[in-house]
Scaffold this active site. Structure first.
Site, PDB file in Angstrom:
ATOM      1  CE  LYS A  13      36.969  27.274  48.647  1.00 38.29           C
ATOM      2  NZ  LYS A  13      36.432  27.393  47.084  1.00 38.29           N
ATOM      3  NE  ARG A  86      40.206  31.674  45.979  1.00 35.68           N
ATOM      4  CZ  ARG A  86      38.846  32.160  45.889  1.00 35.68           C
ATOM      5  NH1 ARG A  86      38.804  33.319  45.821  1.00 35.68           N
ATOM      6  NH2 ARG A  86      37.738  31.347  46.335  1.00 35.68           N
ATOM      7  NE  ARG A 120      28.495  29.257  44.347  1.00 32.34           N
ATOM      8  CZ  ARG A 120      29.661  29.355  44.397  1.00 32.34           C
ATOM      9  NH1 ARG A 120      30.459  28.374  45.382  1.00 32.34           N
ATOM     10  NH2 ARG A 120      30.650  30.196  43.989  1.00 32.34           N
ATOM     11  NE  ARG A 153      28.776  34.215  44.845  1.00 29.83           N
ATOM     12  CZ  ARG A 153      29.660  33.433  45.122  1.00 29.83           C
ATOM     13  NH1 ARG A 153      29.503  32.819  46.361  1.00 29.83           N
ATOM     14  NH2 ARG A 153      30.886  33.480  44.896  1.00 29.83           N
ATOM     15  NE  ARG A 164      34.443  32.775  41.307  1.00 37.03           N
ATOM     16  CZ  ARG A 164      33.277  32.472  41.191  1.00 37.03           C
ATOM     17  NH1 ARG A 164      32.438  33.423  40.307  1.00 37.03           N
ATOM     18  NH2 ARG A 164      32.560  31.820  41.783  1.00 37.03           N
TER      19      ARG A 164
HETATM   20  P1  AMP Z   1      34.440  32.870  46.525  1.00 39.79           P
HETATM   21  O1  AMP Z   1      33.257  33.243  47.214  1.00 39.79           O
HETATM   22  O2  AMP Z   1      35.729  32.200  47.097  1.00 39.79           O
HETATM   23  O3  AMP Z   1      34.331  32.101  45.199  1.00 39.79           O
HETATM   24  O4  AMP Z   1      35.091  34.207  46.088  1.00 39.79           O
HETATM   25  C1  AMP Z   1      34.236  35.252  45.369  1.00 39.79           C
HETATM   26  C2  AMP Z   1      35.630  36.385  44.751  1.00 39.79           C
HETATM   27  O5  AMP Z   1      36.235  37.237  45.873  1.00 39.79           O
HETATM   28  C3  AMP Z   1      36.585  36.011  44.199  1.00 39.79           C
HETATM   29  O6  AMP Z   1      36.344  35.790  42.570  1.00 39.79           O
HETATM   30  C4  AMP Z   1      37.617  37.010  44.433  1.00 39.79           C
HETATM   31  O7  AMP Z   1      37.448  38.035  43.443  1.00 39.79           O
HETATM   32  C5  AMP Z   1      37.434  37.314  45.841  1.00 39.79           C
HETATM   33  N1  AMP Z   1      38.194  36.625  46.589  1.00 39.79           N
HETATM   34  C6  AMP Z   1      37.809  35.650  47.420  1.00 39.79           C
HETATM   35  N2  AMP Z   1      39.093  35.056  47.993  1.00 39.79           N
HETATM   36  C7  AMP Z   1      40.133  35.928  47.786  1.00 39.79           C
HETATM   37  C8  AMP Z   1      41.548  36.139  47.867  1.00 39.79           C
HETATM   38  N3  AMP Z   1      42.151  35.070  48.782  1.00 39.79           N
HETATM   39  N4  AMP Z   1      42.423  36.792  47.375  1.00 39.79           N
HETATM   40  C9  AMP Z   1      41.894  37.685  46.634  1.00 39.79           C
HETATM   41  N5  AMP Z   1      40.441  37.917  46.137  1.00 39.79           N
HETATM   42  C10 AMP Z   1      39.569  36.832  46.841  1.00 39.79           C
END
Ligand code: AMP
Length: 207
Positions: A13, A86, A120, A153, A164
């Protein structure tokens, strides 16, 4: 254009959003990154969301909507949204308040995603992203740009990744179904070279 990119973590993405941003200038709004910025700056919000993110849990809707609304409102020439929505509550907020021109669905199986995410890394100082499989730092564990230490990370260890992915399948599937019903969904196979995926996105969005 107001575009959403949806796919499991590791589906590319961020990479595809960055390519679109480079070509058209629309801001790439990455909710995970906005949240992590708050953690880095140790804001009040950052302290609250850190616990959710470290465990791979979704941050509560009221907090993420409050964070993202002013960013979307400021993007008046278009946006590329990544990591949001999400779940159905976040999707309803978007559909009720913004015009959406297309939703790119990047399809990737879980095992390939785990392999990609486990590779990553990011710089602990300037936060530049790397991937040991496709884009490693030139000197091991050292940032090309600032010389800082390149690390994993906190939420990229396998247990959090799998949690996730499960959350994605449970909640985001319903989100995708509603976009499909609205005729907005554009499915694209993500297990192809970056440039091929990019060109397919351009073709499908008539760009
Ligand atoms: P990502 O970088 O997209 O993998 O997001 C990392 C973390 O941020 C996720 O595991 C969630 O804890 C939080 N997060 C990201 N996007 C959302 C969202 N739309 N709603 C709620 N939590 C989010």
């Amino acid at each position: 254009m107001n575009i959403i990119i949806i796919g499991i973590q590791g589906s590319g993405k961020g990479t595809q959003a960055a390519l679109l941003h480079k070509k058209y200038g629309w801001p790439h709004i990455n909710l995970g990154k906005l949240l992590r910025d708050h953690i880095i700056r140790k804001t009040e919000l950052g302290l609250v969301v850190k616990e959710y993110i470290d465990k791979g849990r979704l941050v509560p809707d009221d907090l993420v909507i409050k964070l993202i609304k002013p960013v979307l409102d400021a993007a008046d020439s278009g946006f590329i949204l990544d990591g949001f929505p999400r779940n159905l509550a976040q999707e309803r907020f978007l559909l009720d308040n913004y015009r959406i021109d297309g939703v790119v669905l990047l399809d990737l199986d879980d095992e390939t995603a785990v392999k990609r995410i486990s590779a990553r890394r990011h710089c602990s100082v300037c936060h530049t992203d790397y991937n040991l499989l496709i884009n490693p730092p030139k000197v091991e564990n050292t940032c090309d740009l600032c010389g800082g230490k390149v690390v994993m990370r906190d939420d990229d260890h396998e247990e959090a990744i799998r949690m996730r992915l499960n959350k994605f399948h449970l909640k985001t599937k319903k989100v995708i179904e509603l976009f499909q019903e609205r005729g907005l969904a554009i499915p694209i196979q993500a297990d192809q070279p970056v440039e091929v995926v990019h060109q397919k996105i351009l073709d499908q969005l008539n760009l």
